[in-house]
Design a protein around this motif. Structure first.
Motif, PDB file in Angstrom:
ATOM      1  N   GLY A 101       3.786 -15.845  -2.453  1.00 56.72           N
ATOM      2  CA  GLY A 101       3.547 -15.206  -1.237  1.00 56.72           C
ATOM      3  C   GLY A 101       2.290 -15.863  -0.329  1.00 56.72           C
ATOM      4  O   GLY A 101       1.497 -16.284  -0.562  1.00 56.72           O
ATOM      5  N   THR A 102       2.842 -15.988   1.075  1.00 56.52           N
ATOM      6  CA  THR A 102       2.030 -16.749   1.963  1.00 56.52           C
ATOM      7  C   THR A 102       0.923 -16.051   2.679  1.00 56.52           C
ATOM      8  O   THR A 102       0.302 -16.460   3.527  1.00 56.52           O
ATOM      9  CB  THR A 102       2.755 -17.417   2.991  1.00 56.52           C
ATOM     10  OG1 THR A 102       3.753 -16.487   3.560  1.00 56.52           O
ATOM     11  CG2 THR A 102       3.835 -18.567   2.445  1.00 56.52           C
ATOM     12  N   ALA A 103       0.864 -14.573   2.426  1.00 54.20           N
ATOM     13  CA  ALA A 103      -0.180 -13.702   2.977  1.00 54.20           C
ATOM     14  C   ALA A 103      -0.522 -12.620   2.087  1.00 54.20           C
ATOM     15  O   ALA A 103       0.213 -12.083   1.316  1.00 54.20           O
ATOM     16  CB  ALA A 103       0.399 -13.271   4.086  1.00 54.20           C
ATOM     17  N   PRO A 104      -1.962 -12.233   2.027  1.00 53.87           N
ATOM     18  CA  PRO A 104      -2.099 -11.126   1.097  1.00 53.87           C
ATOM     19  C   PRO A 104      -1.281 -10.008   1.081  1.00 53.87           C
ATOM     20  O   PRO A 104      -0.899  -9.484   2.369  1.00 53.87           O
ATOM     21  CB  PRO A 104      -3.680 -11.129   1.581  1.00 53.87           C
ATOM     22  CG  PRO A 104      -4.168 -12.344   2.185  1.00 53.87           C
ATOM     23  CD  PRO A 104      -2.906 -12.638   2.953  1.00 53.87           C
ATOM     24  N   LEU A 105      -1.213  -9.338   0.190  1.00 56.17           N
ATOM     25  CA  LEU A 105      -0.700  -8.079   0.148  1.00 56.17           C
ATOM     26  C   LEU A 105      -1.536  -6.737   0.114  1.00 56.17           C
ATOM     27  O   LEU A 105      -1.263  -5.819   0.378  1.00 56.17           O
ATOM     28  CB  LEU A 105       0.291  -7.767  -1.466  1.00 56.17           C
ATOM     29  CG  LEU A 105       1.568  -8.851  -1.272  1.00 56.17           C
ATOM     30  CD1 LEU A 105       2.251  -8.682  -2.899  1.00 56.17           C
ATOM     31  CD2 LEU A 105       2.653  -8.502  -0.186  1.00 56.17           C
ATOM     32  N   LEU A 106      -2.785  -7.275  -0.079  1.00 49.20           N
ATOM     33  CA  LEU A 106      -3.611  -6.049   0.119  1.00 49.20           C
ATOM     34  C   LEU A 106      -4.384  -6.007   1.362  1.00 49.20           C
ATOM     35  O   LEU A 106      -4.285  -7.054   1.943  1.00 49.20           O
ATOM     36  CB  LEU A 106      -4.928  -6.427  -0.951  1.00 49.20           C
ATOM     37  CG  LEU A 106      -4.637  -6.335  -2.526  1.00 49.20           C
ATOM     38  CD1 LEU A 106      -5.778  -6.762  -3.441  1.00 49.20           C
ATOM     39  CD2 LEU A 106      -4.184  -4.752  -2.786  1.00 49.20           C
ATOM     40  N   PRO A 107      -4.837  -4.894   1.552  1.00 51.29           N
ATOM     41  CA  PRO A 107      -5.505  -4.589   3.048  1.00 51.29           C
ATOM     42  C   PRO A 107      -6.770  -5.429   3.137  1.00 51.29           C
ATOM     43  O   PRO A 107      -7.595  -5.594   2.095  1.00 51.29           O
ATOM     44  CB  PRO A 107      -5.705  -3.242   3.266  1.00 51.29           C
ATOM     45  CG  PRO A 107      -5.786  -2.594   1.719  1.00 51.29           C
ATOM     46  CD  PRO A 107      -4.970  -3.682   0.758  1.00 51.29           C
ATOM     47  N   ASP A 108      -7.051  -5.826   4.382  1.00 52.95           N
ATOM     48  CA  ASP A 108      -8.400  -6.292   4.946  1.00 52.95           C
ATOM     49  C   ASP A 108      -9.441  -5.300   4.980  1.00 52.95           C
ATOM     50  O   ASP A 108      -9.314  -4.608   5.775  1.00 52.95           O
ATOM     51  CB  ASP A 108      -8.022  -7.419   5.955  1.00 52.95           C
ATOM     52  CG  ASP A 108      -9.211  -8.313   6.063  1.00 52.95           C
ATOM     53  OD1 ASP A 108     -10.390  -7.912   5.911  1.00 52.95           O
ATOM     54  OD2 ASP A 108      -9.063  -9.185   7.068  1.00 52.95           O
ATOM     55  N   LEU A 109     -10.408  -5.384   4.483  1.00 55.37           N
ATOM     56  CA  LEU A 109     -11.419  -4.339   4.359  1.00 55.37           C
ATOM     57  C   LEU A 109     -12.586  -5.027   4.934  1.00 55.37           C
ATOM     58  O   LEU A 109     -13.752  -4.420   4.628  1.00 55.37           O
ATOM     59  CB  LEU A 109     -11.795  -3.911   2.912  1.00 55.37           C
ATOM     60  CG  LEU A 109     -10.649  -3.009   2.186  1.00 55.37           C
ATOM     61  CD1 LEU A 109     -10.942  -2.416   0.686  1.00 55.37           C
ATOM     62  CD2 LEU A 109     -10.000  -1.935   2.999  1.00 55.37           C
ATOM     63  N   ALA A 110     -12.687  -5.858   5.813  1.00 51.35           N
ATOM     64  CA  ALA A 110     -13.826  -6.641   6.367  1.00 51.35           C
ATOM     65  C   ALA A 110     -14.364  -5.462   7.214  1.00 51.35           C
ATOM     66  O   ALA A 110     -13.882  -4.642   7.902  1.00 51.35           O
ATOM     67  CB  ALA A 110     -13.300  -7.625   7.313  1.00 51.35           C
ATOM     68  N   PRO A 111     -15.991  -5.495   7.079  1.00 51.01           N
ATOM     69  CA  PRO A 111     -16.580  -6.547   6.648  1.00 51.01           C
ATOM     70  C   PRO A 111     -17.243  -6.474   5.110  1.00 51.01           C
ATOM     71  O   PRO A 111     -17.727  -7.279   4.704  1.00 51.01           O
ATOM     72  CB  PRO A 111     -17.859  -6.325   7.349  1.00 51.01           C
ATOM     73  CG  PRO A 111     -18.085  -4.698   7.675  1.00 51.01           C
ATOM     74  CD  PRO A 111     -16.645  -4.564   7.755  1.00 51.01           C
ATOM     75  N   LEU A 112     -16.383  -5.410   4.383  1.00 54.32           N
ATOM     76  CA  LEU A 112     -16.786  -5.308   3.082  1.00 54.32           C
ATOM     77  C   LEU A 112     -16.077  -6.372   1.981  1.00 54.32           C
ATOM     78  O   LEU A 112     -16.935  -7.091   1.263  1.00 54.32           O
ATOM     79  CB  LEU A 112     -16.260  -4.041   2.532  1.00 54.32           C
ATOM     80  CG  LEU A 112     -16.744  -2.831   3.047  1.00 54.32           C
ATOM     81  CD1 LEU A 112     -16.195  -1.519   2.641  1.00 54.32           C
ATOM     82  CD2 LEU A 112     -18.262  -2.666   2.812  1.00 54.32           C
TER      83      LEU A 112
END
Length: 207
Positions: A101-112
């Motif tokens: 996969g060319t993109a993450p499947l998990l959510p972006d939790l920035a800034p954590l």
């Protein structure tokens, strides 16, 4: 050095037919990647006992960092079964593709934490659980960097080495000339940089 061919690339309708073809052309081994891995272990033992061609490696699962915990659990269980197969048949180890996969499947939790960081952390956590089983069985897990058009997490040998270093003993690296041809600025330098962490190589090109 031993030369092997992947199961799905080897002529023949059954595993014994494929092993016979490999013996005739003078190759040393086979990578089990598809139908043969569904055979009972006892049957696999009997088939390999009748051939001088040896097992090179077996495919693991690319879903150790999947967002669904059930998928991750199934991936770990599959990898443990493949470790058993590799150990029983004398293979080098189990190929682990970090993910497709060319993109993450998990959510972006920035800034954590960013999504890709979470995927790496998940992968490292599961590999730390699996590596002792591989070590006890006398085989290794090895990571294959993939071309950017197939995967985003690990594309270069140095990235695979860095991830393996986080896990510790029992995880090594595979080099694939098809992927390196795109991702590495200097293929020879990349292999030298990975050094003794490279335990398996795919010799391939783009045509």
């Amino acid at each position: 050095m031993k030369l092997a061919l992947r199961e799905e690339m080897t002529p023949g309708g059954t595993l014994p037919e494929r092993l016979a073809w490999l013996e005739r052309v003078g190759l040393d081994g086979i990578e089990l990647t598809s139908a043969a891995l569904d055979l009972p272990l006892g049957e696999l033992r009997a088939i390999f006992a009748g051939s001088p061609v040896r097992l090179a490696s077996v495919d693991g699962s690319p879903r150790l960092a999947h967002p669904d915990p059930r998928e991750r659990a199934a991936a770990k269980e599959l990898t443990l079964r493949r470790i058993e197969v590799a150990a029983a048949l004398g293979g080098v180890g189990v190929l682990v593709v970090p993910q497709f996969g060319t993109a993450p499947l998990l959510p972006d939790l920035a800034p954590l934490a960013g999504a890709a960081d979470l995927e790496r952390d998940l992968l490292v956590a599961h590999l730390r659980e699996l590596a002792p089983a591989a070590g006890a069985a006398g085989v290794v897990l090895f990571l294959e960097p993939l071309i950017r058009y197939q995967a985003h997490l690990v594309n270069r040998l140095d990235q695979a080495v860095a991830l393996a270093d986080r896990v510790g003993p029992g995880v090594m690296v595979m080099a694939d000339f098809f992927h390196m041809n795109v991702e590495e600025a200097d293929i020879a330098a990349a292999i030298r940089g990975a050094g003794g962490r490279v335990v398996h190589v795919h010799v391939a090109d783009s045509n």
